[in-house]
Write an enzyme that holds these catalytic residues in place. Structure first.
Site, PDB file in Angstrom:
ATOM      1  N   PRO A  27      82.431  68.852 -37.315  1.00  0.00           N
ATOM      2  CA  PRO A  27      82.235  70.197 -36.761  1.00  0.00           C
ATOM      3  C   PRO A  27      80.840  70.310 -36.157  1.00  0.00           C
ATOM      4  CG  PRO A  27      82.032  70.233 -39.159  1.00  0.00           C
ATOM      5  CD  PRO A  27      82.507  68.857 -38.795  1.00  0.00           C
ATOM      6  N   CYS A 114      74.670  73.489 -43.030  1.00  0.00           N
ATOM      7  CA  CYS A 114      74.001  73.890 -41.786  1.00  0.00           C
ATOM      8  C   CYS A 114      72.533  74.201 -42.054  1.00  0.00           C
ATOM      9  CB  CYS A 114      74.680  75.111 -41.184  1.00  0.00           C
ATOM     10  SG  CYS A 114      73.858  75.688 -39.675  1.00  0.00           S
TER      11      CYS A 114
END
Length: 351
Positions: A27, A114
């Protein structure tokens, strides 16, 4: 140390979901939209085991924001496909995971890695690794709420002083998570330096669920080396923008030569254009996504610079037409290898 590569990437399973081969399109925010995932599927037949969406905010998804709902859409040809979500609020994470299941995704993945300040400031992404009790409670609620496979993707830790990936993996497993992916860099490192696969190995030795590695996988040699950590699969991210045929390169053990074939790169861009337009994206967004791919895939070619300066889709198409008919002229087209050395190219790609 050099590792041999026999051209075989093993498959792995998350419950009844088979990922074959064990190569995953990672991703990437602003990159792995449905059109890009379809493009990579088409370009790498039989070489791409799983694709994962760019991360989607649970705040936007549970409020039924138009953009968030669009990001969750996928085409049947993408399967198996995972949808990644991020956030801090437990109830919204649970409800977002339900929406992912209702959309028909093959798995739901929670982003625990992240490093972006705007994400971690709100408690999401890698910040969850600093709050293991909260993360455990979140995973428990999500696991109870959905029946599809549940996975997480994380980093090695927040910084060198808190490399707690094994601990987080153990918590995840205890709460019913069925697969873990570890990017071998800390949040503090961002994308600098080399990914540490020794801590990935520690995670493999800590849990019994499938563990995948992420970071610095860009070709057959790097894939073979990273597999030595004991992971069942590998996530490939930025290298897929630099070389959209990277999965085929890894599986076959032979470079496809895309970087030395301007005509083929143009065909890739034209196909991506069609997929983007077919997804209903506004023209301005299509132009931006095409620039994003061309700036990496065709880096070092003069036509790429011209293409990325184009102000609209028609202007971009004119540049591509000129490449195909040879009107740019050989003196204007420089191979990447003539501009940056092979080692620097590999460092840019894997680093």
């Amino acid at each position: 140390m050099a590792f041999s590569f026999d051209g075989m990437i093993p498959a792995y399973s998350i419950r009844d979901l088979r990922v074959a081969p064990g190569l995953v399109l990672a991703p990437m925010s602003g990159v792995t939209c449905s059109a890009f995932r379809q493009l990579l599927r088409e370009l790498n037949p039989g070489a791409l085991g799983l694709v994962v969406s760019e991360f989607i905010s649970v705040e936007g998804l549970t409020r039924e924001g138009r953009r968030s709902l669009e990001m969750m859409r996928f085409a049947e040809m993408e399967r198996p496909v995972g949808i990644q979500i991020f956030g801090y609020d437990i109830n919204r994470m649970r409800d977002a995971a339900k929406m992912v299941e209702q959309a028909g995704a093959d798995l739901v993945d929670i982003n625990c890695g992240c490093p972006a300040p705007k994400v971690v400031r709100r408690g999401g992404g890698c910040e969850l690794m600093r709050q293991p009790l909260h993360l455990g409670a979140m995973l428990r609620e999500v696991r109870k709420a959905v029946s599809i496979p549940l996975t997480i993707k994380m980093r090695s830790g927040w910084d060198d002083g808190s490399r707690n990936a094994p601990e987080i993996a153990r918590i995840a497993e205890s709460e019913g998570v069925e697969g873990v992916t570890v990017h071998g860099r800390t949040r503090a490192a961002l994308y600098r330096g080399s990914a540490d696969y020794e801590i990935v190995r520690q995670v493999v030795e800590t849990v019994r669920i499938p563990v995948c590695g992420s970071g610095d996988v860009c070709d057959a040699a790097s894939a073979a080396e990273r597999l030595q950590s004991g992971v069942v699969g590998l996530y490939v991210g930025r290298a897929a923008i630099f070389n959209p045929l990277v999965f085929t390169d890894i599986v076959t053990g032979q470079p496809c030569g895309l970087r030395q074939d301007p005509e083929r790169m143009v065909r890739v861009l034209l196909r991506y254009r069609d997929l983007l337009l077919g997804s209903g994206r506004p023209t301005l967004s299509v132009v931006g996504r095409l620039k994003q791919l061309a700036s990496q895939m065709a880096k070092g070619y003069s036509w790429s610079k011209t293409f990325c300066r184009a102000q609209g889709l028609a202007e971009q198409e004119e540049v591509l037409a000129r490449v195909l008919d040879g009107s740019f002229g050989s003196e204007e087209v420089s191979r990447l290898g003539d501009i940056i050395g092979e080692e620097e190219t590999r460092e840019r790609l894997c680093g």
